[in-house]
Motif scaffolding. Sequence first.
Motif, PDB file in Angstrom:
ATOM      1  N   GLY A  18      30.298  11.873  -2.399  1.00  0.00           N
ATOM      2  CA  GLY A  18      29.839  10.497  -2.287  1.00  0.00           C
ATOM      3  C   GLY A  18      28.486  10.312  -1.625  1.00  0.00           C
ATOM      4  O   GLY A  18      28.063   9.183  -1.398  1.00  0.00           O
ATOM      5  N   GLU A  19      27.795  11.413  -1.328  1.00  0.00           N
ATOM      6  CA  GLU A  19      26.474  11.282  -0.735  1.00  0.00           C
ATOM      7  C   GLU A  19      25.460  10.918  -1.826  1.00  0.00           C
ATOM      8  O   GLU A  19      25.658  11.232  -2.995  1.00  0.00           O
ATOM      9  N   VAL A  20      24.368  10.260  -1.407  1.00  0.00           N
ATOM     10  CA  VAL A  20      23.306   9.902  -2.341  1.00  0.00           C
ATOM     11  C   VAL A  20      21.964  10.348  -1.796  1.00  0.00           C
ATOM     12  O   VAL A  20      21.752  10.419  -0.584  1.00  0.00           O
ATOM     13  N   LYS A  21      21.071  10.649  -2.721  1.00  0.00           N
ATOM     14  CA  LYS A  21      19.700  11.009  -2.377  1.00  0.00           C
ATOM     15  C   LYS A  21      18.872   9.725  -2.451  1.00  0.00           C
ATOM     16  O   LYS A  21      18.879   9.035  -3.458  1.00  0.00           O
ATOM     17  N   VAL A  22      18.163   9.438  -1.359  1.00  0.00           N
ATOM     18  CA  VAL A  22      17.398   8.197  -1.257  1.00  0.00           C
ATOM     19  C   VAL A  22      15.920   8.517  -1.110  1.00  0.00           C
ATOM     20  O   VAL A  22      15.544   9.340  -0.269  1.00  0.00           O
ATOM     21  N   PHE A  23      15.103   7.849  -1.921  1.00  0.00           N
ATOM     22  CA  PHE A  23      13.656   7.927  -1.746  1.00  0.00           C
ATOM     23  C   PHE A  23      13.299   6.875  -0.705  1.00  0.00           C
ATOM     24  O   PHE A  23      13.478   5.683  -0.938  1.00  0.00           O
ATOM     25  N   PRO A  24      12.804   7.302   0.473  1.00  0.00           N
ATOM     26  CA  PRO A  24      12.520   6.334   1.530  1.00  0.00           C
ATOM     27  C   PRO A  24      11.263   5.517   1.240  1.00  0.00           C
ATOM     28  O   PRO A  24      10.283   6.044   0.716  1.00  0.00           O
ATOM     29  N   MET A  25      11.296   4.261   1.589  1.00  0.00           N
ATOM     30  CA  MET A  25      10.148   3.374   1.413  1.00  0.00           C
ATOM     31  C   MET A  25       9.774   2.804   2.779  1.00  0.00           C
ATOM     32  O   MET A  25       9.710   1.595   2.971  1.00  0.00           O
ATOM     33  N   THR A  26       9.595   3.717   3.710  1.00  0.00           N
ATOM     34  CA  THR A  26       9.265   3.372   5.077  1.00  0.00           C
ATOM     35  C   THR A  26       8.361   4.464   5.629  1.00  0.00           C
ATOM     36  O   THR A  26       8.422   5.609   5.172  1.00  0.00           O
ATOM     37  N   ASP A  27       7.519   4.111   6.565  1.00  0.00           N
ATOM     38  CA  ASP A  27       6.612   5.097   7.151  1.00  0.00           C
ATOM     39  C   ASP A  27       7.343   6.137   7.993  1.00  0.00           C
ATOM     40  O   ASP A  27       6.894   7.259   8.120  1.00  0.00           O
ATOM     41  N   ASP A  28       8.470   5.757   8.577  1.00  0.00           N
ATOM     42  CA  ASP A  28       9.202   6.638   9.472  1.00  0.00           C
ATOM     43  C   ASP A  28      10.601   6.889   8.923  1.00  0.00           C
ATOM     44  O   ASP A  28      11.512   6.088   9.123  1.00  0.00           O
ATOM     45  N   VAL A  29      10.786   8.026   8.240  1.00  0.00           N
ATOM     46  CA  VAL A  29      12.095   8.317   7.647  1.00  0.00           C
ATOM     47  C   VAL A  29      13.182   8.511   8.693  1.00  0.00           C
ATOM     48  O   VAL A  29      14.355   8.313   8.416  1.00  0.00           O
ATOM     49  N   LYS A  30      12.794   8.880   9.904  1.00  0.00           N
ATOM     50  CA  LYS A  30      13.777   9.080  10.975  1.00  0.00           C
ATOM     51  C   LYS A  30      14.480   7.774  11.341  1.00  0.00           C
ATOM     52  O   LYS A  30      15.502   7.770  11.991  1.00  0.00           O
ATOM     53  N   ARG A  31      13.919   6.627  10.906  1.00  0.00           N
ATOM     54  CA  ARG A  31      14.513   5.333  11.199  1.00  0.00           C
ATOM     55  C   ARG A  31      15.926   5.238  10.628  1.00  0.00           C
ATOM     56  O   ARG A  31      16.755   4.484  11.113  1.00  0.00           O
ATOM     57  N   PHE A  32      16.239   6.012   9.588  1.00  0.00           N
ATOM     58  CA  PHE A  32      17.572   5.985   8.999  1.00  0.00           C
ATOM     59  C   PHE A  32      18.637   6.434  10.001  1.00  0.00           C
ATOM     60  O   PHE A  32      19.779   6.017   9.905  1.00  0.00           O
ATOM     61  N   ILE A  51      26.698   2.994   7.127  1.00  0.00           N
ATOM     62  CA  ILE A  51      26.224   4.370   7.014  1.00  0.00           C
ATOM     63  C   ILE A  51      27.083   5.268   7.885  1.00  0.00           C
ATOM     64  O   ILE A  51      27.244   5.037   9.074  1.00  0.00           O
ATOM     65  N   GLU A  52      27.615   6.318   7.251  1.00  0.00           N
ATOM     66  CA  GLU A  52      28.488   7.257   7.955  1.00  0.00           C
ATOM     67  C   GLU A  52      27.756   8.544   8.324  1.00  0.00           C
ATOM     68  O   GLU A  52      28.091   9.194   9.302  1.00  0.00           O
ATOM     69  N   GLY A  53      26.743   8.910   7.522  1.00  0.00           N
ATOM     70  CA  GLY A  53      26.013  10.138   7.783  1.00  0.00           C
ATOM     71  C   GLY A  53      24.610  10.103   7.225  1.00  0.00           C
ATOM     72  O   GLY A  53      24.353   9.465   6.199  1.00  0.00           O
ATOM     73  N   VAL A  54      23.689  10.783   7.930  1.00  0.00           N
ATOM     74  CA  VAL A  54      22.288  10.841   7.522  1.00  0.00           C
ATOM     75  C   VAL A  54      21.805  12.279   7.638  1.00  0.00           C
ATOM     76  O   VAL A  54      22.013  12.933   8.665  1.00  0.00           O
ATOM     77  N   LYS A  55      21.193  12.784   6.564  1.00  0.00           N
ATOM     78  CA  LYS A  55      20.549  14.100   6.580  1.00  0.00           C
ATOM     79  C   LYS A  55      19.191  13.959   5.911  1.00  0.00           C
ATOM     80  O   LYS A  55      18.937  12.978   5.211  1.00  0.00           O
ATOM     81  N   PHE A  56      18.360  14.948   6.108  1.00  0.00           N
ATOM     82  CA  PHE A  56      17.030  14.916   5.508  1.00  0.00           C
ATOM     83  C   PHE A  56      16.852  16.158   4.642  1.00  0.00           C
ATOM     84  O   PHE A  56      17.226  17.251   5.043  1.00  0.00           O
ATOM     85  N   PHE A  57      16.294  15.963   3.447  1.00  0.00           N
ATOM     86  CA  PHE A  57      16.082  17.050   2.505  1.00  0.00           C
ATOM     87  C   PHE A  57      14.757  16.824   1.798  1.00  0.00           C
ATOM     88  O   PHE A  57      14.605  15.863   1.044  1.00  0.00           O
ATOM     89  N   ARG A  58      13.781  17.679   2.110  1.00  0.00           N
ATOM     90  CA  ARG A  58      12.418  17.537   1.589  1.00  0.00           C
ATOM     91  C   ARG A  58      11.918  16.129   1.889  1.00  0.00           C
ATOM     92  O   ARG A  58      11.935  15.712   3.020  1.00  0.00           O
ATOM     93  N   GLN A  59      11.461  15.392   0.854  1.00  0.00           N
ATOM     94  CA  GLN A  59      10.959  14.042   1.114  1.00  0.00           C
ATOM     95  C   GLN A  59      12.062  12.982   1.001  1.00  0.00           C
ATOM     96  O   GLN A  59      11.792  11.795   1.096  1.00  0.00           O
ATOM     97  N   PHE A  60      13.298  13.414   0.830  1.00  0.00           N
ATOM     98  CA  PHE A  60      14.410  12.484   0.636  1.00  0.00           C
ATOM     99  C   PHE A  60      15.285  12.363   1.879  1.00  0.00           C
ATOM    100  O   PHE A  60      15.285  13.215   2.759  1.00  0.00           O
ATOM    101  N   VAL A  61      16.065  11.282   1.889  1.00  0.00           N
ATOM    102  CA  VAL A  61      17.091  11.077   2.900  1.00  0.00           C
ATOM    103  C   VAL A  61      18.423  11.146   2.161  1.00  0.00           C
ATOM    104  O   VAL A  61      18.580  10.542   1.096  1.00  0.00           O
ATOM    105  N   ILE A  62      19.367  11.891   2.703  1.00  0.00           N
ATOM    106  CA  ILE A  62      20.700  11.969   2.120  1.00  0.00           C
ATOM    107  C   ILE A  62      21.604  11.066   2.951  1.00  0.00           C
ATOM    108  O   ILE A  62      21.745  11.259   4.165  1.00  0.00           O
ATOM    109  N   LEU A  63      22.189  10.064   2.304  1.00  0.00           N
ATOM    110  CA  LEU A  63      23.055   9.120   3.005  1.00  0.00           C
ATOM    111  C   LEU A  63      24.486   9.241   2.517  1.00  0.00           C
ATOM    112  O   LEU A  63      24.743   9.449   1.338  1.00  0.00           O
ATOM    113  N   LYS A  64      25.400   9.068   3.462  1.00  0.00           N
ATOM    114  CA  LYS A  64      26.834   9.011   3.159  1.00  0.00           C
ATOM    115  C   LYS A  64      27.311   7.664   3.678  1.00  0.00           C
ATOM    116  O   LYS A  64      27.067   7.297   4.831  1.00  0.00           O
TER     117      LYS A  64
END
Length: 169
Positions: A18-32, A51-64
């Motif tokens: 159920g995780e999704v790959k998100v293209f962030p549209m913010t200057d600071d991806v750590k904000r997730f 939001i249950e979980g946040v990971k980072f992968f290359r330029q994407f954010v992985i959200l659960k």
Amino acid sequence: MISELQVGVITQTHGIRGEVKVFPMTDDVKRFKNLNEVILETEKERLTLEIEGVKFFRQFVILKFKNFDSINDMEKYKRARLLVPRDKAVKLKKDEYFIADLIGMKVVTDAGEPFGMLKDVLETGANDVYVVETEEGKEALLPAIKECVLKINMEESVITVHIMDGLLA
């Protein structure tokens, strides 16, 4: 000003849980990491998701998201926009603005003459570039530097610019 700001868009599912790959549209991806929930918006529905979980992968954010536990739960949300209410947005410093608030503002020269309307903001490595549709219907690119962008008046929705020599071909 708009009441919600886009922080990302779901590009695809990630794995089978159920995780999704998100293209962030913010200057600071750590904000997730500091977000508890987002508003998922498609053409047909609008959901507030925890939001249950946040990971980072290359330029994407992985959200659960809570209660979305399989790939099938999230498959239909590809290309869905992720929004946050303005009060949950990152705090801006002095002379910082959300791009969404700038789009559509009237642009005038330092001589007080109408120049056009801000159509887009290009984010480059050195500085942003304002894309202005001029009064003549042409496109002008103005560097968002203090020598060119003199004043941004949010209350009156006006940007005052100085057209530097050689800027317009």
